[in-house]
Design an enzyme around this catalytic site. Structure first.
Site, PDB file in Angstrom:
ATOM      1  CB  CYS A  30      -0.920  -0.038   1.214  1.00  0.00           C
ATOM      2  SG  CYS A  30      -1.847   1.479   1.502  1.00  0.00           S
ATOM      3  CB  CYS A  33       0.187   1.938   4.065  1.00  0.00           C
ATOM      4  SG  CYS A  33      -1.464   1.229   3.872  1.00  0.00           S
TER       5      CYS A  33
END
Length: 128
Positions: A30, A33
């Site tokens: 991600c 993230c």
């Protein structure tokens, strides 16, 4: 540093925590993230002992991902006494997240603290 939590340690570290816990559901693939990680570390430093920050790898902890019905990553949950008080998901970037974290921090730093541990009660009796 963010404490990494798994399905095995989630109950002890999050649900039974005496202080509110901000749970960061993330995954290694991600990109957002990784982008928000420094902002979360800054938030943790500002909150000190008021709010605990933990990370959960959503891919490796499928049961938790299902339990909390994750729709996107990252998803941040503020959990206090086993109850979800804030859910942050689908934010578009650092600024969205920063504003949401400021709101969370303000809501907890303005509230009177209620301490229920025996140590805190012992201190109250000694100072009285």
């Amino acid at each position: 540093m963010v404490l990494s939590v798994s399905e095995r340690t989630f109950t002890q570290e999050v649900l039974e925590s005496p202080i509110p816990v901000l749970v960061n559901f993330e995954a290694p693939w991600c990109g957002l993230c990784r982008i928000i990680h420094p902002l979360l570390l800054e938030f943790q430093a500002q909150c000190g002992e008021e709010i605990k920050l933990v990370g959960v790898n959503a891919d490796q902890n499928f049961k938790l991902s299902t339990t909390y019905r994750l729709k996107s990553l990252p998803t941040l949950l503020l959990i206090k006494n086993g109850t979800v008080y804030h859910r942050l998901e689908c934010f578009s970037g650092r600024e969205d997240l920063r504003l949401a974290l400021e709101e969370i921090k303000a809501s907890y730093s303005n509230c009177p603290k209620i301490y229920t541990s025996s140590k805190a009660m012992d201190l109250e009796y000694r100072s009285a």
